[in-house]
Design a protein around this motif. Structure first.
Motif, PDB file in Angstrom:
ATOM      1  N   GLY A 169      -9.367  66.967  32.138  1.00 36.31           N
ATOM      2  CA  GLY A 169      -9.829  67.268  30.793  1.00 36.31           C
ATOM      3  C   GLY A 169     -11.333  67.168  30.695  1.00 36.31           C
ATOM      4  O   GLY A 169     -12.054  67.050  31.680  1.00 36.31           O
ATOM      5  N   GLU A 170     -11.834  67.179  29.466  1.00 37.34           N
ATOM      6  CA  GLU A 170     -13.272  67.155  29.257  1.00 37.34           C
ATOM      7  C   GLU A 170     -13.880  65.864  29.808  1.00 37.34           C
ATOM      8  O   GLU A 170     -13.286  64.800  29.739  1.00 37.34           O
ATOM      9  CB  GLU A 170     -13.552  67.271  27.756  1.00 37.34           C
ATOM     10  CG  GLU A 170     -13.135  68.624  27.190  1.00 37.34           C
ATOM     11  CD  GLU A 170     -13.417  68.723  25.706  1.00 37.34           C
ATOM     12  OE1 GLU A 170     -14.059  67.795  25.177  1.00 37.34           O
ATOM     13  OE2 GLU A 170     -13.013  69.722  25.091  1.00 37.34           O
ATOM     14  N   ALA A 171     -15.089  65.976  30.324  1.00 35.20           N
ATOM     15  CA  ALA A 171     -15.876  64.837  30.812  1.00 35.20           C
ATOM     16  C   ALA A 171     -15.136  64.034  31.874  1.00 35.20           C
ATOM     17  O   ALA A 171     -15.282  62.832  31.975  1.00 35.20           O
ATOM     18  CB  ALA A 171     -16.269  63.939  29.637  1.00 35.20           C
ATOM     19  N   GLY A 172     -14.308  64.698  32.693  1.00 32.87           N
ATOM     20  CA  GLY A 172     -13.633  64.007  33.786  1.00 32.87           C
ATOM     21  C   GLY A 172     -12.486  63.130  33.355  1.00 32.87           C
ATOM     22  O   GLY A 172     -12.061  62.268  34.114  1.00 32.87           O
ATOM     23  N   THR A 173     -11.957  63.300  32.148  1.00 37.05           N
ATOM     24  CA  THR A 173     -10.856  62.473  31.686  1.00 37.05           C
ATOM     25  C   THR A 173      -9.543  62.888  32.341  1.00 37.05           C
ATOM     26  O   THR A 173      -9.360  64.036  32.741  1.00 37.05           O
ATOM     27  CB  THR A 173     -10.719  62.533  30.156  1.00 37.05           C
ATOM     28  OG1 THR A 173     -10.670  63.905  29.749  1.00 37.05           O
ATOM     29  CG2 THR A 173     -11.883  61.837  29.479  1.00 37.05           C
ATOM     30  N   ASP A 174      -8.632  61.945  32.421  1.00 36.76           N
ATOM     31  CA  ASP A 174      -7.336  62.154  33.045  1.00 36.76           C
ATOM     32  C   ASP A 174      -6.339  62.604  31.979  1.00 36.76           C
ATOM     33  O   ASP A 174      -6.096  61.883  31.017  1.00 36.76           O
ATOM     34  CB  ASP A 174      -6.892  60.828  33.676  1.00 36.76           C
ATOM     35  CG  ASP A 174      -5.561  60.919  34.393  1.00 36.76           C
ATOM     36  OD1 ASP A 174      -4.917  61.983  34.345  1.00 36.76           O
ATOM     37  OD2 ASP A 174      -5.157  59.915  35.003  1.00 36.76           O
ATOM     38  N   PRO A 175      -5.719  63.769  32.124  1.00 36.87           N
ATOM     39  CA  PRO A 175      -4.805  64.256  31.086  1.00 36.87           C
ATOM     40  C   PRO A 175      -3.358  63.775  31.211  1.00 36.87           C
ATOM     41  O   PRO A 175      -2.535  64.072  30.347  1.00 36.87           O
ATOM     42  CB  PRO A 175      -4.877  65.775  31.269  1.00 36.87           C
ATOM     43  CG  PRO A 175      -5.107  65.954  32.725  1.00 36.87           C
ATOM     44  CD  PRO A 175      -5.989  64.801  33.142  1.00 36.87           C
ATOM     45  N   HIS A 176      -3.006  63.013  32.251  1.00 37.09           N
ATOM     46  CA  HIS A 176      -1.604  62.688  32.529  1.00 37.09           C
ATOM     47  C   HIS A 176      -1.076  61.545  31.656  1.00 37.09           C
ATOM     48  O   HIS A 176      -0.452  60.587  32.148  1.00 37.09           O
ATOM     49  CB  HIS A 176      -1.433  62.343  34.013  1.00 37.09           C
ATOM     50  CG  HIS A 176      -1.799  63.443  34.938  1.00 37.09           C
ATOM     51  ND1 HIS A 176      -3.096  63.652  35.378  1.00 37.09           N
ATOM     52  CD2 HIS A 176      -1.050  64.437  35.497  1.00 37.09           C
ATOM     53  CE1 HIS A 176      -3.121  64.702  36.188  1.00 37.09           C
ATOM     54  NE2 HIS A 176      -1.905  65.198  36.270  1.00 37.09           N
ATOM     55  N   ILE A 177      -1.262  61.646  30.356  1.00 39.05           N
ATOM     56  CA  ILE A 177      -0.942  60.565  29.424  1.00 39.05           C
ATOM     57  C   ILE A 177       0.557  60.298  29.301  1.00 39.05           C
ATOM     58  O   ILE A 177       0.953  59.174  28.974  1.00 39.05           O
ATOM     59  CB  ILE A 177      -1.530  60.850  28.034  1.00 39.05           C
ATOM     60  CG1 ILE A 177      -1.193  62.278  27.588  1.00 39.05           C
ATOM     61  CG2 ILE A 177      -3.038  60.645  28.027  1.00 39.05           C
ATOM     62  CD1 ILE A 177      -1.695  62.653  26.209  1.00 39.05           C
ATOM     63  N   TRP A 178       1.391  61.291  29.556  1.00 37.30           N
ATOM     64  CA  TRP A 178       2.828  61.112  29.373  1.00 37.30           C
ATOM     65  C   TRP A 178       3.444  60.146  30.385  1.00 37.30           C
ATOM     66  O   TRP A 178       4.571  59.686  30.193  1.00 37.30           O
ATOM     67  CB  TRP A 178       3.542  62.471  29.433  1.00 37.30           C
ATOM     68  CG  TRP A 178       3.510  63.120  30.778  1.00 37.30           C
ATOM     69  CD1 TRP A 178       4.448  63.023  31.763  1.00 37.30           C
ATOM     70  CD2 TRP A 178       2.469  63.962  31.317  1.00 37.30           C
ATOM     71  NE1 TRP A 178       4.072  63.749  32.874  1.00 37.30           N
ATOM     72  CE2 TRP A 178       2.860  64.340  32.617  1.00 37.30           C
ATOM     73  CE3 TRP A 178       1.260  64.439  30.793  1.00 37.30           C
ATOM     74  CZ2 TRP A 178       2.069  65.162  33.415  1.00 37.30           C
ATOM     75  CZ3 TRP A 178       0.476  65.264  31.596  1.00 37.30           C
ATOM     76  CH2 TRP A 178       0.883  65.611  32.888  1.00 37.30           C
ATOM     77  N   LEU A 179       2.733  59.825  31.455  1.00 42.03           N
ATOM     78  CA  LEU A 179       3.272  58.905  32.452  1.00 42.03           C
ATOM     79  C   LEU A 179       3.062  57.441  32.074  1.00 42.03           C
ATOM     80  O   LEU A 179       3.483  56.546  32.797  1.00 42.03           O
ATOM     81  CB  LEU A 179       2.668  59.217  33.829  1.00 42.03           C
ATOM     82  CG  LEU A 179       3.143  60.564  34.391  1.00 42.03           C
ATOM     83  CD1 LEU A 179       2.319  60.994  35.583  1.00 42.03           C
ATOM     84  CD2 LEU A 179       4.629  60.502  34.750  1.00 42.03           C
ATOM     85  N   ASP A 180       2.446  57.202  30.946  1.00 48.50           N
ATOM     86  CA  ASP A 180       2.337  55.879  30.343  1.00 48.50           C
ATOM     87  C   ASP A 180       3.214  55.899  29.090  1.00 48.50           C
ATOM     88  O   ASP A 180       2.866  56.566  28.110  1.00 48.50           O
ATOM     89  CB  ASP A 180       0.875  55.592  29.991  1.00 48.50           C
ATOM     90  CG  ASP A 180       0.686  54.280  29.237  1.00 48.50           C
ATOM     91  OD1 ASP A 180       1.692  53.630  28.880  1.00 48.50           O
ATOM     92  OD2 ASP A 180      -0.474  53.917  28.983  1.00 48.50           O
ATOM     93  N   PRO A 181       4.343  55.204  29.074  1.00 46.69           N
ATOM     94  CA  PRO A 181       5.235  55.252  27.905  1.00 46.69           C
ATOM     95  C   PRO A 181       4.559  54.845  26.598  1.00 46.69           C
ATOM     96  O   PRO A 181       4.943  55.341  25.532  1.00 46.69           O
ATOM     97  CB  PRO A 181       6.352  54.273  28.276  1.00 46.69           C
ATOM     98  CG  PRO A 181       6.356  54.238  29.760  1.00 46.69           C
ATOM     99  CD  PRO A 181       4.914  54.389  30.161  1.00 46.69           C
ATOM    100  N   VAL A 182       3.575  53.957  26.672  1.00 46.27           N
ATOM    101  CA  VAL A 182       2.894  53.516  25.452  1.00 46.27           C
ATOM    102  C   VAL A 182       2.049  54.654  24.876  1.00 46.27           C
ATOM    103  O   VAL A 182       2.082  54.932  23.669  1.00 46.27           O
ATOM    104  CB  VAL A 182       2.028  52.272  25.735  1.00 46.27           C
ATOM    105  CG1 VAL A 182       1.226  51.876  24.489  1.00 46.27           C
ATOM    106  CG2 VAL A 182       2.899  51.107  26.200  1.00 46.27           C
ATOM    107  N   LYS A 183       1.277  55.310  25.732  1.00 46.34           N
ATOM    108  CA  LYS A 183       0.474  56.440  25.260  1.00 46.34           C
ATOM    109  C   LYS A 183       1.362  57.601  24.820  1.00 46.34           C
ATOM    110  O   LYS A 183       1.067  58.303  23.846  1.00 46.34           O
ATOM    111  CB  LYS A 183      -0.509  56.894  26.343  1.00 46.34           C
ATOM    112  CG  LYS A 183      -1.711  55.966  26.492  1.00 46.34           C
ATOM    113  CD  LYS A 183      -2.796  56.613  27.308  1.00 46.34           C
ATOM    114  CE  LYS A 183      -4.054  55.757  27.298  1.00 46.34           C
ATOM    115  NZ  LYS A 183      -4.665  55.706  25.952  1.00 46.34           N
TER     116      LYS A 183
END
Length: 344
Positions: A169-183
């Motif tokens: 994602g933008e500015a080198g961010t990691d888009p794989h948020i679904w692999l963290d149940p809390v996020k």
């Protein structure tokens, strides 16, 4: 289907063919479409909200929260690696016909561009519903670049790092948020709220379904926290550095073979480094995934005398997936991690 929405879709013309224009024109001529455009119901088709999602993690939330009030389709079919998806004219037209679009910016560049061009009012970027983080050196995908710089010059390492980050994602961010149940639960809450806004007549149902999904994800989080609390090692090796959020959530260290792109090849320096890490941190398993070749993982494992197993980034569900839906696959991932890390 709303005829008005086909015009922005055809405006994708710069990258698509004139066939899209013809398709849009033909699609907008049926009597039922004309009735939808002039009648009640906020653009809903057949009494249901027409929802288009970008890939499986978004599809799962739309289906679970939308329930019987939505008609969900996805741009990324089962078995297709989502990072490299290219849209055809039919998929682009599908976007223009949607009442509601749910996607995750930063995973699929072609989809990001097409969604912007489609101009659908109720368009939700899941990345905006939680906080994205940078997972660079922490998850291993530029360790190899550092060593490459030592062996072959810093410029080569920097160039390779830029290639890896092009999938993020933008500015080198990691888009794989679904692999963290809390996020993922945070995203679920935002999706529920946005569906209520898009279809207020069914707000109570969306609210109830959101609560159910969040409870399920909370239970999943508790299972991971308990299952990984006491392990022989905290380090795991995977082909694709998709598990940065999961690793951070549960106190683990992810070491990826090649980087953020599941198809990229590791450097000899990175393979040598992984051999050292495996010995130092008592790593016994190299994980590969379901949608890309296991060749690299097996090569690295053989080089270091390690086993291989599946750790699924859940970018799509296929007959190779160890589970029928997101929760079941995550439970399989937990079991694989417990075994590989020596959970007690």
């Amino acid at each position: 289907m709303n005829v008005r929405r086909l015009i922005p879709t055809a405006a994708l013309a710069g990258s698509l063919t004139l066939g899209l224009v013809a398709l849009s024109t033909l699609s907008g001529c049926s009597p039922s479409d004309a009735a939808d455009d002039t009648g009640g119901g906020a653009g809903k088709s057949g009494g249901k909200l027409a929802v288009v999602t970008s890939f499986y993690p978004m599809q799962y939330l739309a289906e679970e929260i939308g329930g019987s009030h939505v008609d969900v389709s996805t741009l990324t079919k089962p078995g297709v690696e989502p990072h490299d998806l290219e849209l055809g004219t039919r998929q682009a037209a599908q976007l223009g016909e949607a009442d509601y679009i749910l996607y995750l910016k930063g995973i699929q560049p072609a989809v990001d561009e097409a969604i912007t061009a489609a101009g659908v009012k109720n368009t939700v970027d899941a990345a905006s519903l939680t906080t994205l983080e940078k997972h660079g050196a922490e998850v291993g995908h530029d360790h190899g670049d550092e060593h490459a710089g030592e062996d072959a010059g810093e410029d080569a390492g920097e160039e390779h790092a830029e290639e890896d980050h092009a999938h993020e994602g933008e500015a080198g961010t990691d888009p794989h948020i679904w692999l963290d149940p809390v996020k993922y639960a945070e995203v679920a809450k935002g999706v529920g709220a946005s569906l209520e806004k898009a279809d207020p007549d069914n707000a109570a149902a969306y609210r109830k379904n959101t609560t159910t999904v969040v409870e399920r994800l909370t239970a999943l989080d508790s299972a991971f926290e308990q299952g990984l609390a006491d392990t022989s090692t905290k380090t795991f090796i995977t082909t694709h550095s998709a598990f940065g959020y999961l690793a951070e959530r549960y106190g683990l260290t992810q070491e990826s073979i090649a980087g953020i792109s599941p198809e990229s090849e590791p450097s000899p320096a990175r393979i040598k480094e992984l051999r050292t890490i495996a010995a130092k941190d008592k790593v016994g398993t190299v994980f590969f995934e379901t949608l890309v070749s296991d060749r690299t993982a097996k090569t690295v494992a053989a080089d270091s005398g390690l086993k291989t197993d599946v750790l699924d980034p859940i970018e799509g569900i296929t007959d190779k997936s160890k589970g029928a839906d997101y929760v079941e696959v995550m439970e399989s991932n937990l079991a694989a991690l417990e075994k590989a890390l020596g959970a007690k």
